[in-house]
Design a protein around this motif. Structure first.
Motif, PDB file in Angstrom:
ATOM      1  N   GLU A  31      31.133  38.508  41.928  1.00  0.00           N
ATOM      2  CA  GLU A  31      31.003  38.424  43.369  1.00  0.00           C
ATOM      3  C   GLU A  31      30.483  36.949  43.936  1.00  0.00           C
ATOM      4  O   GLU A  31      30.792  36.285  44.810  1.00  0.00           O
ATOM      5  CB  GLU A  31      30.233  39.665  44.076  1.00  0.00           C
ATOM      6  N   LYS A  32      29.310  36.430  43.278  1.00  0.00           N
ATOM      7  CA  LYS A  32      28.695  35.130  43.706  1.00  0.00           C
ATOM      8  C   LYS A  32      29.567  34.241  43.515  1.00  0.00           C
ATOM      9  O   LYS A  32      29.579  33.150  43.987  1.00  0.00           O
ATOM     10  CB  LYS A  32      27.488  35.279  42.703  1.00  0.00           C
ATOM     11  N   MET A  33      30.641  34.432  42.425  1.00  0.00           N
ATOM     12  CA  MET A  33      31.395  33.262  42.114  1.00  0.00           C
ATOM     13  C   MET A  33      32.977  33.489  42.920  1.00  0.00           C
ATOM     14  O   MET A  33      33.861  32.711  42.526  1.00  0.00           O
ATOM     15  CB  MET A  33      31.909  33.393  40.548  1.00  0.00           C
ATOM     16  N   GLY A  34      33.030  34.185  43.803  1.00  0.00           N
ATOM     17  CA  GLY A  34      34.146  34.379  44.863  1.00  0.00           C
ATOM     18  C   GLY A  34      35.182  35.224  44.067  1.00  0.00           C
ATOM     19  O   GLY A  34      36.251  35.115  44.454  1.00  0.00           O
ATOM     20  N   ASN A  35      34.684  36.123  43.295  1.00  0.00           N
ATOM     21  CA  ASN A  35      35.867  36.956  42.595  1.00  0.00           C
ATOM     22  C   ASN A  35      37.132  36.325  41.959  1.00  0.00           C
ATOM     23  O   ASN A  35      38.198  36.645  42.346  1.00  0.00           O
ATOM     24  CB  ASN A  35      36.129  38.030  43.480  1.00  0.00           C
ATOM     25  N   PRO A  36      36.650  35.581  40.871  1.00  0.00           N
ATOM     26  CA  PRO A  36      37.906  34.760  40.463  1.00  0.00           C
ATOM     27  C   PRO A  36      38.917  35.840  39.683  1.00  0.00           C
ATOM     28  O   PRO A  36      39.839  35.531  39.436  1.00  0.00           O
ATOM     29  CB  PRO A  36      37.262  33.785  39.392  1.00  0.00           C
ATOM     30  N   GLU A  37      38.410  36.968  38.983  1.00  0.00           N
ATOM     31  CA  GLU A  37      39.108  38.000  38.345  1.00  0.00           C
ATOM     32  C   GLU A  37      40.144  38.281  39.404  1.00  0.00           C
ATOM     33  O   GLU A  37      41.348  39.058  38.743  1.00  0.00           O
ATOM     34  CB  GLU A  37      37.903  39.167  37.972  1.00  0.00           C
ATOM     35  N   LYS A  38      39.921  38.349  40.563  1.00  0.00           N
ATOM     36  CA  LYS A  38      41.328  38.731  41.435  1.00  0.00           C
ATOM     37  C   LYS A  38      42.397  37.892  41.619  1.00  0.00           C
ATOM     38  O   LYS A  38      43.358  38.359  41.889  1.00  0.00           O
ATOM     39  CB  LYS A  38      40.635  39.113  42.770  1.00  0.00           C
ATOM     40  N   GLU A  39      42.224  36.772  41.090  1.00  0.00           N
ATOM     41  CA  GLU A  39      43.250  35.617  41.127  1.00  0.00           C
ATOM     42  C   GLU A  39      44.038  35.742  39.873  1.00  0.00           C
ATOM     43  O   GLU A  39      45.072  34.987  39.800  1.00  0.00           O
ATOM     44  CB  GLU A  39      42.638  34.224  41.277  1.00  0.00           C
ATOM     45  N   LEU A  40      43.668  36.424  38.947  1.00  0.00           N
ATOM     46  CA  LEU A  40      44.365  36.445  37.443  1.00  0.00           C
ATOM     47  C   LEU A  40      45.481  37.294  37.249  1.00  0.00           C
ATOM     48  O   LEU A  40      45.533  38.515  37.927  1.00  0.00           O
ATOM     49  CB  LEU A  40      43.512  37.025  36.508  1.00  0.00           C
ATOM     50  N   LYS A  41      46.600  37.010  36.901  1.00  0.00           N
ATOM     51  CA  LYS A  41      47.760  37.881  36.422  1.00  0.00           C
ATOM     52  C   LYS A  41      47.298  38.060  35.003  1.00  0.00           C
ATOM     53  O   LYS A  41      47.799  37.371  34.017  1.00  0.00           O
ATOM     54  CB  LYS A  41      48.993  37.103  36.521  1.00  0.00           C
ATOM     55  N   ALA A  42      46.832  39.327  34.789  1.00  0.00           N
ATOM     56  CA  ALA A  42      46.194  39.539  33.716  1.00  0.00           C
ATOM     57  C   ALA A  42      46.768  40.788  32.841  1.00  0.00           C
ATOM     58  O   ALA A  42      47.363  41.572  33.384  1.00  0.00           O
ATOM     59  CB  ALA A  42      44.851  40.044  33.483  1.00  0.00           C
ATOM     60  N   ILE A  43      46.926  40.525  31.285  1.00  0.00           N
ATOM     61  CA  ILE A  43      47.103  41.685  30.631  1.00  0.00           C
ATOM     62  C   ILE A  43      45.811  41.834  29.691  1.00  0.00           C
ATOM     63  O   ILE A  43      45.156  41.228  29.166  1.00  0.00           O
ATOM     64  CB  ILE A  43      48.145  41.357  29.441  1.00  0.00           C
ATOM     65  N   HIS A  44      45.362  43.070  29.703  1.00  0.00           N
ATOM     66  CA  HIS A  44      44.266  43.708  29.090  1.00  0.00           C
ATOM     67  C   HIS A  44      44.628  44.401  27.679  1.00  0.00           C
ATOM     68  O   HIS A  44      45.238  45.344  27.906  1.00  0.00           O
ATOM     69  CB  HIS A  44      43.518  44.658  30.064  1.00  0.00           C
ATOM     70  N   VAL A  45      43.826  44.017  26.544  1.00  0.00           N
ATOM     71  CA  VAL A  45      44.208  44.376  25.280  1.00  0.00           C
ATOM     72  C   VAL A  45      42.691  45.043  24.751  1.00  0.00           C
ATOM     73  O   VAL A  45      41.792  44.306  24.512  1.00  0.00           O
ATOM     74  CB  VAL A  45      44.614  43.256  24.407  1.00  0.00           C
ATOM     75  N   ALA A  46      42.924  46.304  24.461  1.00  0.00           N
ATOM     76  CA  ALA A  46      41.948  46.820  23.797  1.00  0.00           C
ATOM     77  C   ALA A  46      42.115  47.617  22.488  1.00  0.00           C
ATOM     78  O   ALA A  46      43.662  47.784  22.063  1.00  0.00           O
ATOM     79  CB  ALA A  46      41.082  47.864  24.713  1.00  0.00           C
ATOM     80  N   GLY A  47      41.369  47.934  21.437  1.00  0.00           N
ATOM     81  CA  GLY A  47      41.554  48.723  20.298  1.00  0.00           C
ATOM     82  C   GLY A  47      40.758  48.553  19.146  1.00  0.00           C
ATOM     83  O   GLY A  47      39.932  47.546  19.523  1.00  0.00           O
ATOM     84  N   THR A  48      40.678  48.975  18.160  1.00  0.00           N
ATOM     85  CA  THR A  48      39.889  48.645  16.933  1.00  0.00           C
ATOM     86  C   THR A  48      40.509  47.537  16.052  1.00  0.00           C
ATOM     87  O   THR A  48      39.606  46.553  15.986  1.00  0.00           O
ATOM     88  CB  THR A  48      39.688  49.968  16.068  1.00  0.00           C
ATOM     89  N   ASN A  49      41.834  47.886  15.867  1.00  0.00           N
ATOM     90  CA  ASN A  49      42.299  46.488  14.958  1.00  0.00           C
ATOM     91  C   ASN A  49      43.379  46.232  15.505  1.00  0.00           C
ATOM     92  O   ASN A  49      44.258  46.925  16.338  1.00  0.00           O
ATOM     93  CB  ASN A  49      42.679  47.053  13.432  1.00  0.00           C
ATOM     94  N   GLY A  50      43.837  44.955  15.400  1.00  0.00           N
ATOM     95  CA  GLY A  50      45.007  44.523  16.023  1.00  0.00           C
ATOM     96  C   GLY A  50      45.046  43.623  17.358  1.00  0.00           C
ATOM     97  O   GLY A  50      46.021  43.160  17.858  1.00  0.00           O
ATOM     98  N   LYS A  51      43.728  43.633  17.911  1.00  0.00           N
ATOM     99  CA  LYS A  51      43.783  43.035  19.359  1.00  0.00           C
ATOM    100  C   LYS A  51      44.218  41.609  19.465  1.00  0.00           C
ATOM    101  O   LYS A  51      45.005  41.144  19.721  1.00  0.00           O
ATOM    102  CB  LYS A  51      42.272  43.335  19.857  1.00  0.00           C
TER     103      LYS A  51
END
Length: 434
Positions: A31-51
């Motif tokens: 929020e202090k940085m102007g919410n840069p995360e809202k500008e991103l076209k993102a793909i989010h990757v989770a998992g134990t192996n293979g990320k």
């Protein structure tokens, strides 16, 4: 902050705050940085192996299609800067200095408040988000979860696509001691009505992931059901497979990353990008998919440093990763003499990892390295009840000795903690080039 070394020292100084899962500090910083995360076209990757491999396949294919891609991954193998990369290239030292200048005063302000200090990982995450939004804008950002998912600092984004790779037993002291509990933490990245692609195999993990996806009304695509790997075979310098989806079939795809499991990571990447193409989010052609898969490179994952004799690096730092490595070695080098060097952290599931070495016909060398949580070589031997294994305290002397003794037809595999791999790689390369 005027120099690169000062900037890196400050970032690493935040390690003293340890692991402190939660999103409140991240939300405050963003929020202090102007919410840069809202500008991103993102793909989010989770998992134990293979990320990391899945991120690499995604990035490589998108690059072939002409897109600028930012990636945020961890840990690093060769240089700290590779954690924040553009098109596979680590950010410049000057950019990292600039990011620290932006984040440091905010981190100091945050530390004085009731939320307390940000962790090192939180600082690097906000740096990446700010960089890709404000300093070097990109077409797509791919963020790899650091630990778990639900309370991981990357979970402050609203992505275009969510990917959960295979689930295994890792970080059990933080995420839980069953596959179901761990899957629940990973499934925490699933967002309302954001499509999910998963390579999870265990029924226990899948049931948790699918239940969470249903709650969030997230359209879900499963490996082995909605898309599948067929006609797998080992090939010189990689693996071959056919990807079959309900709409498409690509035969004789090749990946340069070694191991059957890499074809599954590749399938996850391709299937998710094909979905994005179908939804009009990107342009993509078959040739770009094929070239992107073939060119994908991920250091420290079944990485061949030399052939004849063969020297391999692989960060097999948990049970599933070690199983995949040993399986690949048996499959590709059955007729060769294999020597294995292994070092690990004490907080890993060593009681399940070490007995796996009894399933391979190889000389086993257990060693240790200078890291706060590194397990002593003698303790590894004791836990694994490995009478035939050698326990060597000085890994550098061990490397020199084994490399000098290797016959042209031998294989030396160096594996275990990614922190160990990052130390060992430059040392081995120097010996091989010397």
């Amino acid at each position: 902050m005027n120099t690169y070394s000062e900037s890196i020292s400050w970032i690493h100084s935040q390690l003293k705050h340890g692991i402190n899962l939660g999103l409140a500090r991240m939300e405050w910083l963003l929020e202090k940085m102007g919410n840069p995360e809202k500008e991103l076209k993102a793909i989010h990757v989770a998992g134990t192996n293979g990320k990391g491999s899945t991120v690499t396949f995604l990035r490589s294919i998108l690059n072939e299609a002409g897109y600028e891609v930012g990636t945020f991954t961890s840990p690093y193998i060769e240089t700290f800067n590779e954690r924040i990369s553009i098109n596979g290239n680590p950010i410049a030292d000057n950019d990292l200095i600039e990011l620290v200048r932006v984040v440091k005063p905010l981190a100091e302000e945050l530390e004085k408040g009731e939320l307390g200090p940000p962790t090192e990982f939180e600082i690097i995450t906000v740096m990446a988000m700010y960089y890709f939004a404000n300093i070097r804008t990109v077409d797509f950002t791919i963020l790899e979860v650091g630990l778990g998912g639900r309370f991981d600092s990357t979970n402050t984004i609203q992505p275009l696509m969510t990917i959960i790779t295979n689930i295994g037993m890792d970080h059990i002291h933080i995420l839980g001691d069953t596959i179901g509990k761990i899957a629940y933490e990973k499934a925490g990245i699933i967002k309302r009505k954001v499509p999910l692609f998963t390579g999870a195999k265990q029924d226990e993990a899948l049931s948790v992931i699918l239940e969470e996806a249903e709650k969030k009304q997230a359209e879900t695509f499963q490996l082995g059901m909605d898309f599948s790997v067929e006609n797998y075979k080992s090939a010189p310098g990689g693996e071959m497979f056919t990807l079959s989806t309900k709409e498409t079939r690509y035969e004789n795809l090749k990946v340069s990353l070694l191991g059957r499991h890499q074809t599954e990571n590749a399938a996850l990447a391709v299937a998710s990008l094909l979905y994005m193409k179908e939804k009009g989010l990107l342009q993509l052609h078959e040739k770009e998919i094929r070239t992107g898969l073939r060119n994908a490179y991920w250091p420290g994952r079944m990485e061949i440093l030399q052939e004849n004799p063969t020297v391999i690096l692989d960060g097999a730092h948990n049970t599933e990763g070690l199983e995949a490595l040993l399986s690949t070695l048996q499959e590709r080098y059955r007729e060769k003499k294999i020597k294995l060097i292994f070092a690990a952290l004490e907080d890993k599931d060593l009681s399940h990892m070490l007995p796996l070495f009894k399933n391979i016909n190889a000389e086993i060398y257990l060693t240790e390295f200078d890291f706060p949580r590194a397990a002593p070589a003698a303790k590894l031997k004791e836990i694994g009840k490995m009478d035939d294994a050698s326990a060597e305290g000085d890994w550098r002397s061990l490397m020199r000795k084994l490399l000098n003794e290797l016959a042209p037809e031998d294989v030396l595999a160096v594996t275990g903690s990614l922190y160990f791999i990052s130390e060992a790689k430059p040392f081995i390369i120097n010996l091989l080039n010397g």
